[in-house]
Design a protein around this motif. Structure first.
Motif, PDB file in Angstrom:
ATOM      1  N   LYS A   1       0.819  -1.215   0.000  1.00 36.70           N
ATOM      2  CA  LYS A   1       0.000   0.000   0.000  1.00 36.70           C
ATOM      3  C   LYS A   1       0.852   1.264   0.000  1.00 36.70           C
ATOM      4  O   LYS A   1       0.542   2.234  -0.699  1.00 36.70           O
ATOM      5  CB  LYS A   1      -0.925   0.003   1.226  1.00 36.70           C
ATOM      6  CG  LYS A   1      -2.023  -1.048   1.186  1.00 36.70           C
ATOM      7  CD  LYS A   1      -2.856  -0.999   2.461  1.00 36.70           C
ATOM      8  CE  LYS A   1      -3.932  -2.077   2.446  1.00 36.70           C
ATOM      9  NZ  LYS A   1      -4.733  -2.074   3.706  1.00 36.70           N
ATOM     10  N   ILE A   2       1.923   1.257   0.789  1.00 41.45           N
ATOM     11  CA  ILE A   2       2.684   2.499   0.964  1.00 41.45           C
ATOM     12  C   ILE A   2       3.812   2.680  -0.045  1.00 41.45           C
ATOM     13  O   ILE A   2       4.214   3.807  -0.326  1.00 41.45           O
ATOM     14  CB  ILE A   2       3.266   2.593   2.388  1.00 41.45           C
ATOM     15  CG1 ILE A   2       4.281   1.472   2.641  1.00 41.45           C
ATOM     16  CG2 ILE A   2       2.163   2.563   3.424  1.00 41.45           C
ATOM     17  CD1 ILE A   2       4.919   1.518   4.012  1.00 41.45           C
ATOM     18  N   ALA A   3       4.321   1.563  -0.601  1.00 47.18           N
ATOM     19  CA  ALA A   3       5.477   1.660  -1.502  1.00 47.18           C
ATOM     20  C   ALA A   3       5.226   2.570  -2.707  1.00 47.18           C
ATOM     21  O   ALA A   3       6.104   3.363  -3.061  1.00 47.18           O
ATOM     22  CB  ALA A   3       5.915   0.267  -1.954  1.00 47.18           C
TER      23      ALA A   3
ATOM     24  N   ASN B   1       9.726  -1.589  -4.544  1.00 46.39           N
ATOM     25  CA  ASN B   1       8.341  -1.664  -5.004  1.00 46.39           C
ATOM     26  C   ASN B   1       7.742  -0.279  -5.245  1.00 46.39           C
ATOM     27  O   ASN B   1       6.520  -0.139  -5.350  1.00 46.39           O
ATOM     28  CB  ASN B   1       7.503  -2.433  -3.984  1.00 46.39           C
ATOM     29  CG  ASN B   1       7.798  -3.929  -3.993  1.00 46.39           C
ATOM     30  OD1 ASN B   1       7.243  -4.681  -4.780  1.00 46.39           O
ATOM     31  ND2 ASN B   1       8.707  -4.354  -3.123  1.00 46.39           N
ATOM     32  N   SER B   2       8.603   0.734  -5.336  1.00 46.21           N
ATOM     33  CA  SER B   2       8.140   2.100  -5.553  1.00 46.21           C
ATOM     34  C   SER B   2       8.467   2.565  -6.965  1.00 46.21           C
ATOM     35  O   SER B   2       9.183   1.896  -7.709  1.00 46.21           O
ATOM     36  CB  SER B   2       8.807   3.047  -4.546  1.00 46.21           C
ATOM     37  OG  SER B   2      10.164   3.270  -4.900  1.00 46.21           O
ATOM     38  N   SER B   3       7.965   3.735  -7.319  1.00 44.75           N
ATOM     39  CA  SER B   3       8.254   4.313  -8.637  1.00 44.75           C
ATOM     40  C   SER B   3       9.699   4.806  -8.716  1.00 44.75           C
ATOM     41  O   SER B   3      10.179   5.152  -9.798  1.00 44.75           O
ATOM     42  CB  SER B   3       7.295   5.480  -8.916  1.00 44.75           C
ATOM     43  OG  SER B   3       7.424   6.480  -7.918  1.00 44.75           O
TER      44      SER B   3
ATOM     45  N   ALA C   1       5.179   8.825   0.583  1.00 38.64           N
ATOM     46  CA  ALA C   1       5.057   9.096   2.017  1.00 38.64           C
ATOM     47  C   ALA C   1       6.346   8.745   2.753  1.00 38.64           C
ATOM     48  O   ALA C   1       7.000   7.750   2.442  1.00 38.64           O
ATOM     49  CB  ALA C   1       3.889   8.301   2.593  1.00 38.64           C
ATOM     50  N   ASN C   2       6.703   9.563   3.739  1.00 37.77           N
ATOM     51  CA  ASN C   2       7.845   9.260   4.589  1.00 37.77           C
ATOM     52  C   ASN C   2       7.476   8.137   5.557  1.00 37.77           C
ATOM     53  O   ASN C   2       6.405   8.162   6.163  1.00 37.77           O
ATOM     54  CB  ASN C   2       8.281  10.494   5.376  1.00 37.77           C
ATOM     55  CG  ASN C   2       8.869  11.571   4.483  1.00 37.77           C
ATOM     56  OD1 ASN C   2       9.365  11.280   3.394  1.00 37.77           O
ATOM     57  ND2 ASN C   2       8.819  12.806   4.920  1.00 37.77           N
ATOM     58  N   ILE C   3       8.375   7.163   5.724  1.00 36.96           N
ATOM     59  CA  ILE C   3       8.078   5.964   6.501  1.00 36.96           C
ATOM     60  C   ILE C   3       9.034   5.849   7.687  1.00 36.96           C
ATOM     61  O   ILE C   3      10.248   6.011   7.534  1.00 36.96           O
ATOM     62  CB  ILE C   3       8.207   4.688   5.644  1.00 36.96           C
ATOM     63  CG1 ILE C   3       7.417   4.827   4.343  1.00 36.96           C
ATOM     64  CG2 ILE C   3       7.754   3.467   6.432  1.00 36.96           C
ATOM     65  CD1 ILE C   3       5.932   5.040   4.519  1.00 36.96           C
ATOM     66  N   LEU C   4       8.481   5.576   8.863  1.00 36.94           N
ATOM     67  CA  LEU C   4       9.278   5.286  10.050  1.00 36.94           C
ATOM     68  C   LEU C   4       9.126   3.800  10.364  1.00 36.94           C
ATOM     69  O   LEU C   4       8.017   3.312  10.594  1.00 36.94           O
ATOM     70  CB  LEU C   4       8.807   6.124  11.238  1.00 36.94           C
ATOM     71  CG  LEU C   4       9.447   5.801  12.596  1.00 36.94           C
ATOM     72  CD1 LEU C   4      10.956   6.026  12.549  1.00 36.94           C
ATOM     73  CD2 LEU C   4       8.808   6.632  13.712  1.00 36.94           C
TER      74      LEU C   4
END
Length: 447
Positions: free
Chosen positions: A161-163, A189-191, A167-170
């Motif tokens: 969902k987040i990849a 898994n991101s762009s 969004a900044n991830i902690l």
């Protein structure tokens, strides 16, 4: 599953056959690996998860079993019984090929083959393949996050969902839980996956190195600055910057980091120039979110900047059967590394692993398995072959206790100074130390 999502392994000692199949399959599958020597099969399967293995029936008599194809088919099925195995055979060997179906092969290809028929057959095989029983894996370059537990499945779901977002991830979790692999998985898994992934252990950077490492410097900015050097922010431009151990940086360092994140630009040391940056930020710490919420230790405005979404990685002791899956995974890796591919795990070995709390998590399990493989005297590893490390025992607890005492002193100083509204003389008197001693402690903790 669809054929275009499949990871395929081709094994044949004829380079022409490998080239022909590679050209045929490349536009129709996700990834292809080619291999000439079947002896490398165990190592390949230990390092990577393949959906389809296409395997020749004969390899110059390297294995005396009557038929190499059947032998290696059985080896593949021992490692992963759900792998689709398709054998390549000549017309005169059809009887053996039919026998291979009884041994667990999914299909066979008769040379010379028809391209369309091969593709149609593979599409049908992956369409009907049951994948629910296979341990879930998330590929991260040459590493894999392995697990089928509900806890790790929830992490996989969140990553998906987040990849794709920016969004900044902690990432929160104990040491050894694989926070760096999670960060890589988000990036892969991101762009931004084709752009740089830069990791920095900011917790190990001194106050003097923090700015030069992250923001870079110009020649002559300080004594040893003999040439211009780009900082990690600039190196990660367009990609992902992973700041590990973010919970260990000082309040002064936090302020500098916050300014960069707010302005989206950096200024190298010794330069008045501002350089715009475009990065996806991922941070990680072994501290709990409640500890980060202590304003005397961590700025709340920075927490909000780095924590659009947080991921809490479960410790290994909460992941049930994942311990077995990971043990077998590491057995394959180290069995191949130390030429002990024949090793097996006894039930007593696995039961002993499952009963251990693994304070060092996956990293500790990895070392336990490597030691067991190195020291093995028999092909079947039992509980007697397990040697747990003493690294996670008393000495580390004493070290952690020392860190806690320093934290108490630091927090006490901050509270007293705050209560006295910054008056150093009053604060020193209340603390029972001289002004000079208080200044030394302020300098020590970079306050």
């Amino acid at each position: 599953m669809r054929l275009k999502d499949a990871n395929v392994l081709l094994i044949d000692d004829d380079p022409d056959v490998l080239m022909a199949l590679r050209l045929l399959l490349k536009p129709n599958v996700a990834a292809i690996t080619t291999e000439k020597s079947p002896g490398n099969i165990p190592g390949l399967l230990a390092r990577e998860s393949y959906d389809i293995v296409i395997l020749d029936m004969n390899f110059n008599g390297l294995v005396n079993t009557g038929n190499e194809g059947i032998y290696w088919l059985n080896r593949i099925k021992e490692i992963n019984s759900d792998t689709i195995v398709v054998l390549i055979t000549a017309y005169g060997e059809i009887d053996i090929a039919i026998r291979s179906l009884k041994e667990g092969a999914s299909d066979f290809i008769v040379k010379p083959w028809q391209n369309e028929k091969v593709l149609d057959s593979l599409k049908e095989l992956v369409k009907t393949q049951k994948t629910s029983s296979r341990p879930a894996r998330m590929n991260v370059q040459n590493d894999r996050i392995i697990g089928e537990s509900e806890e790790i499945q929830n992490i996989f779901s969140k990553i998906k969902k987040i990849a794709p977002t920016d969004a900044n991830i902690l990432i929160l979790g104990e040491n050894g839980t694989g926070k760096d692999l999670i960060a890589k998985a988000i990036h892969e898994n991101s762009s931004r996956k084709d752009k740089p992934f830069i990791k920095v252990d900011v917790g190990s950077l001194t106050s003097t190195l923090f700015e030069s490492e992250l923001f870079g410097y110009k020649k002559g900015a300080f004594t040893d600055a003999r040439e211009d050097r780009k900082g990690r922010f600039e190196l990660a431009n367009g990609g992902t910057l992973f700041l590990d151990e973010i919970g260990n940086i000082s309040l002064t360092q936090q302020a500098k980091l916050l300014t960069v994140l707010q302005n989206r630009q950096i200024s190298p040391l010794g330069s008045g120039e501002s350089i715009p940056i475009d990065i996806r930020l991922i941070t990680a710490t072994n501290l709990k979110i409640s500890e980060l919420s202590d304003e005397f230790k961590f700025r709340k405005d920075l927490i909000y900047r780095i924590n659009t979404v947080d991921l809490v990685i479960p410790p290994l002791r909460y992941r049930g059967n994942d311990i077995t899956l990971l043990a077998k995974h590491f057995l394959g890796i180290y069995g191949d590394k130390y030429n002990k591919d024949e090793l097996k795990l006894d039930k007593s070995f696995l039961q002993t692993l499952k009963s251990h709390p693994f304070p060092g998590n996956v990293r500790e399990l990895q070392f336990v398995m490597e030691r067991a493989v190195i020291m093995a005297e028999n092909k079947l590893l039992t509980e007697k072959d397990i040697s747990f490390s003493a690294i996670e025992s008393a000495p580390q607890l004493l070290e952690n206790e020392e860190v806690k005492l320093e934290t108490v002193e630091k927090n006490t100083i901050l509270k007293v100074i705050d209560r006295n509204k910054g008056n150093i003389s009053k604060s020193a008197k209340e603390l029972g130390i001289t002004r000079a001693a208080l200044y030394r402690r302020l300098d020590k903790y970079d306050l």
